[in-house]
Design a protein around this motif. Sequence first.
Motif, PDB file in Angstrom:
ATOM      1  N   GLY A  98       0.816  -1.197   0.000  1.00 38.97           N
ATOM      2  CA  GLY A  98       0.000   0.000   0.000  1.00 38.97           C
ATOM      3  C   GLY A  98       0.852   1.250   0.000  1.00 38.97           C
ATOM      4  N   CYS A  99       0.276   2.338   0.507  1.00 32.18           N
ATOM      5  CA  CYS A  99       0.980   3.615   0.506  1.00 32.18           C
ATOM      6  C   CYS A  99       0.480   4.492   1.632  1.00 32.18           C
ATOM      7  CB  CYS A  99       0.816   4.335  -0.833  1.00 32.18           C
ATOM      8  SG  CYS A  99      -0.908   4.606  -1.324  1.00 32.18           S
ATOM      9  N   VAL A 106       4.159  13.855   0.633  1.00 42.18           N
ATOM     10  CA  VAL A 106       5.128  12.805   0.330  1.00 42.18           C
ATOM     11  C   VAL A 106       4.412  11.451   0.360  1.00 42.18           C
ATOM     12  CG1 VAL A 106       7.189  11.592   1.127  1.00 42.18           C
ATOM     13  CG2 VAL A 106       7.100  14.092   1.178  1.00 42.18           C
ATOM     14  N   ILE A 107       4.649  10.659  -0.666  1.00 42.10           N
ATOM     15  CA  ILE A 107       4.032   9.335  -0.756  1.00 42.10           C
ATOM     16  C   ILE A 107       5.073   8.278  -0.424  1.00 42.10           C
ATOM     17  CG2 ILE A 107       2.862   7.686  -2.249  1.00 42.10           C
ATOM     18  CD1 ILE A 107       1.269  10.211  -1.656  1.00 42.10           C
ATOM     19  N   GLN A 108       4.721   7.368   0.448  1.00 42.12           N
ATOM     20  CA  GLN A 108       5.610   6.252   0.782  1.00 42.12           C
ATOM     21  C   GLN A 108       4.877   4.954   0.478  1.00 42.12           C
ATOM     22  OE1 GLN A 108       6.560   5.666   4.939  1.00 42.12           O
ATOM     23  NE2 GLN A 108       8.573   4.861   4.434  1.00 42.12           N
ATOM     24  N   GLY A 109       5.307   4.266  -0.582  1.00 43.52           N
ATOM     25  CA  GLY A 109       4.699   2.994  -0.938  1.00 43.52           C
ATOM     26  C   GLY A 109       5.555   1.840  -0.457  1.00 43.52           C
ATOM     27  N   ASP A 124      12.120  -3.048  -3.029  1.00 42.48           N
ATOM     28  CA  ASP A 124      12.841  -1.782  -2.994  1.00 42.48           C
ATOM     29  C   ASP A 124      12.444  -0.996  -4.242  1.00 42.48           C
ATOM     30  OD1 ASP A 124      14.672   0.321  -3.258  1.00 42.48           O
ATOM     31  OD2 ASP A 124      16.288  -0.811  -2.308  1.00 42.48           O
ATOM     32  N   LYS A 125      11.632   0.033  -4.058  1.00 36.20           N
ATOM     33  CA  LYS A 125      11.104   0.772  -5.196  1.00 36.20           C
ATOM     34  C   LYS A 125      12.187   1.544  -5.948  1.00 36.20           C
ATOM     35  CE  LYS A 125       8.009   3.086  -2.749  1.00 36.20           C
ATOM     36  NZ  LYS A 125       8.947   4.151  -3.011  1.00 36.20           N
ATOM     37  N   TRP A 154       4.945  -2.763 -10.342  1.00 36.62           N
ATOM     38  CA  TRP A 154       4.807  -2.603  -8.902  1.00 36.62           C
ATOM     39  C   TRP A 154       5.225  -1.203  -8.465  1.00 36.62           C
ATOM     40  CZ3 TRP A 154       1.858  -4.665  -5.615  1.00 36.62           C
ATOM     41  CH2 TRP A 154       1.492  -6.004  -5.691  1.00 36.62           C
ATOM     42  N   LYS A 155       6.287  -0.683  -9.032  1.00 33.33           N
ATOM     43  CA  LYS A 155       6.721   0.674  -8.690  1.00 33.33           C
ATOM     44  C   LYS A 155       5.635   1.681  -9.047  1.00 33.33           C
ATOM     45  CE  LYS A 155      10.357   4.093  -9.627  1.00 33.33           C
ATOM     46  NZ  LYS A 155      10.725   4.377  -8.217  1.00 33.33           N
ATOM     47  N   HIS A 156       5.061   1.536 -10.238  1.00 36.05           N
ATOM     48  CA  HIS A 156       3.978   2.434 -10.654  1.00 36.05           C
ATOM     49  C   HIS A 156       2.765   2.294  -9.739  1.00 36.05           C
ATOM     50  CE1 HIS A 156       0.280   3.343 -12.959  1.00 36.05           C
ATOM     51  NE2 HIS A 156       0.978   4.371 -13.389  1.00 36.05           N
TER      52      HIS A 156
END
Length: 208
Positions: A98-99, A106-109, A124-125, A154-156
């Motif tokens: 999730g995120c 700031v977004i942390q996924g 690891d994004k 997954w990064k997107h």
Amino acid sequence: GLHSRRVLDTVVSESGPGLPWFSRVGYVDDQVIYVYTSGMQRAEPRTVWMAQNEGPELWDVRTWWAQRHQKWYNASLNTLSQLYNQSEGFHIIQTIFGCDLWEDDVIQGFYQDSYDRRDFLTFDKETMTWVAADIGAQISKRRWDAEVDDNERWKHDLEERCTELLSREIECGKETLQRKGRPSLQMATRNSHTQQCNVYFSAKRLGN
């Protein structure tokens, strides 16, 4: 000022009454917004504001994704039992991804797997590679690192798609979510997502 979105998958090798072999639970902050289980075979809303603001098309999409992952997890149970040289017995896979949306936008996924309540793989994004927690996970890491297209997706999903969904869901439930204080699901540090999974699973087995 902090909001979060979580999807928690739980897979068990031995199901029973009240304990499906696969379940997916979606959260916004501390609210369970939808549930899918292998018994239901359908994603269903769990808040009034999601049911009222989203049509059947959304639940069709979430059902499709849940069933796709359900098939993958079924194969993963066999793979993991071979990696760790296990035979019979109770085993559990848990994945949480999730995120978080912070006050400064700031977004942390994140994405993290655990097997039998131990860390397995973490995404690891920045490098779009997988971090293995032990020797057994190294085999899966090498295979997953080679799936470049999947890792880009997954990064997107964790950085952009998750944010879009979270913003949409916050808008649907803003009256409820804005009344609440800092959600308990967000109190943990980045390294304790597996602990959250274990707490949830223990409650699920007890029927809570």
